[in-house]
Design an enzyme around this catalytic site. Structure first.
Site, PDB file in Angstrom:
ATOM      1  N   HIS A 109     -30.181 -34.779  -3.787  1.00 51.38           N
ATOM      2  CA  HIS A 109     -29.539 -33.854  -2.815  1.00 51.38           C
ATOM      3  C   HIS A 109     -29.845 -32.350  -3.100  1.00 51.38           C
ATOM      4  O   HIS A 109     -30.260 -32.034  -4.204  1.00 51.38           O
ATOM      5  CB  HIS A 109     -28.128 -33.759  -2.883  1.00 51.38           C
ATOM      6  CG  HIS A 109     -27.620 -35.038  -2.237  1.00 51.38           C
ATOM      7  ND1 HIS A 109     -26.305 -35.364  -1.500  1.00 51.38           N
ATOM      8  CD2 HIS A 109     -28.137 -36.408  -2.075  1.00 51.38           C
ATOM      9  CE1 HIS A 109     -26.011 -36.691  -1.243  1.00 51.38           C
ATOM     10  NE2 HIS A 109     -27.489 -37.274  -1.400  1.00 51.38           N
ATOM     11  N   GLU A 153     -28.402 -29.576  -3.871  1.00 49.73           N
ATOM     12  CA  GLU A 153     -27.565 -28.944  -4.842  1.00 49.73           C
ATOM     13  C   GLU A 153     -27.940 -29.379  -6.190  1.00 49.73           C
ATOM     14  O   GLU A 153     -28.273 -28.819  -7.027  1.00 49.73           O
ATOM     15  CB  GLU A 153     -26.115 -29.218  -4.479  1.00 49.73           C
ATOM     16  CG  GLU A 153     -25.641 -28.524  -3.539  1.00 49.73           C
ATOM     17  CD  GLU A 153     -25.644 -29.516  -2.150  1.00 49.73           C
ATOM     18  OE1 GLU A 153     -24.942 -29.167  -1.386  1.00 49.73           O
ATOM     19  OE2 GLU A 153     -26.367 -30.700  -2.030  1.00 49.73           O
ATOM     20  N   CYS A 210     -21.501 -32.602  -0.990  1.00 49.27           N
ATOM     21  CA  CYS A 210     -20.730 -34.098  -0.987  1.00 49.27           C
ATOM     22  C   CYS A 210     -19.915 -34.015  -2.400  1.00 49.27           C
ATOM     23  O   CYS A 210     -20.097 -33.397  -3.192  1.00 49.27           O
ATOM     24  CB  CYS A 210     -21.742 -35.197  -0.626  1.00 49.27           C
ATOM     25  SG  CYS A 210     -22.847 -35.271  -2.069  1.00 49.27           S
ATOM     26  N   CYS A 263     -22.416 -33.885  -5.307  1.00 49.42           N
ATOM     27  CA  CYS A 263     -22.931 -32.659  -5.542  1.00 49.42           C
ATOM     28  C   CYS A 263     -21.759 -31.839  -6.202  1.00 49.42           C
ATOM     29  O   CYS A 263     -21.917 -31.116  -7.039  1.00 49.42           O
ATOM     30  CB  CYS A 263     -23.516 -32.086  -4.520  1.00 49.42           C
ATOM     31  SG  CYS A 263     -25.060 -32.912  -3.670  1.00 49.42           S
TER      32      CYS A 263
END
Length: 158
Positions: free
Chosen positions: A55, A57, A85, A88
């Site tokens: 992801h 991040e 999320c 993350c």
């Protein structure tokens, strides 16, 4: 929002667009800033890297930590194009930046087809009843490693 914050959020949003347009992954981007300098950046690379943890991040945290040669981002700010999320958020808390700024909300992401509400719901379900059943086995042996860690004189606490 200050002009500075706006500039860094725009950088995160542009990374989201770039990653999406180049086919790296979904429409998510993130920059990590120390002072007035971007020290890490990332866009979603889940599908291009075949890595469900890639992801924006997480990619940006890895990039910033590598650049700064540290495992914690104290003194930094994280700007991400969308509310992080649960995975993350875990990575963000472990990295310990001073602040987090996000653009779109998790509800905006869900509307676009990136719905992580089931993860939030699963966290409240008893382990054996989750969609992916989770069992606790081998605890007696596993905690011995923790006991050894606690006695280790040259450990690096984090």
């Amino acid at each position: 929002m200050t002009e500075r914050e706006h500039r860094f959020m725009q950088a995160a949003i542009e990374l989201a667009r770039k990653g999406m347009d180049t086919g790296e992954g979904g429409p998510f981007g993130c920059v990590i800033v120390r002072g007035d300098e971007i020290v890490g950046q990332g866009c979603n690379a889940v599908t291009s890297n075949n890595d469900p943890t890639a992801h924006a991040e997480v990619v940006a945290i890895r990039n910033a930590c590598n650049h700064l040669q540290t495992y914690q981002l104290t003194g930094c700010e994280l700007y991400t194009s969308c509310e992080p999320c649960p995975m993350c958020m875990g990575a963000i808390y472990w990295a310990r930046p001073d602040r987090v700024f996000f653009g779109g909300t998790r509800f905006d992401a869900a509307f676009a087809g990136f719905d992580d509400s089931f993860i939030y719901e699963e966290l409240n379900v008893p382990l054996p009843n989750r969609r992916i059943p989770i069992e606790n086995i081998g605890r007696e042996e596993a905690i011995k490693v923790f006991e050894e860690w606690m006695k280790k004189p040259n450990k690096i606490s984090y």
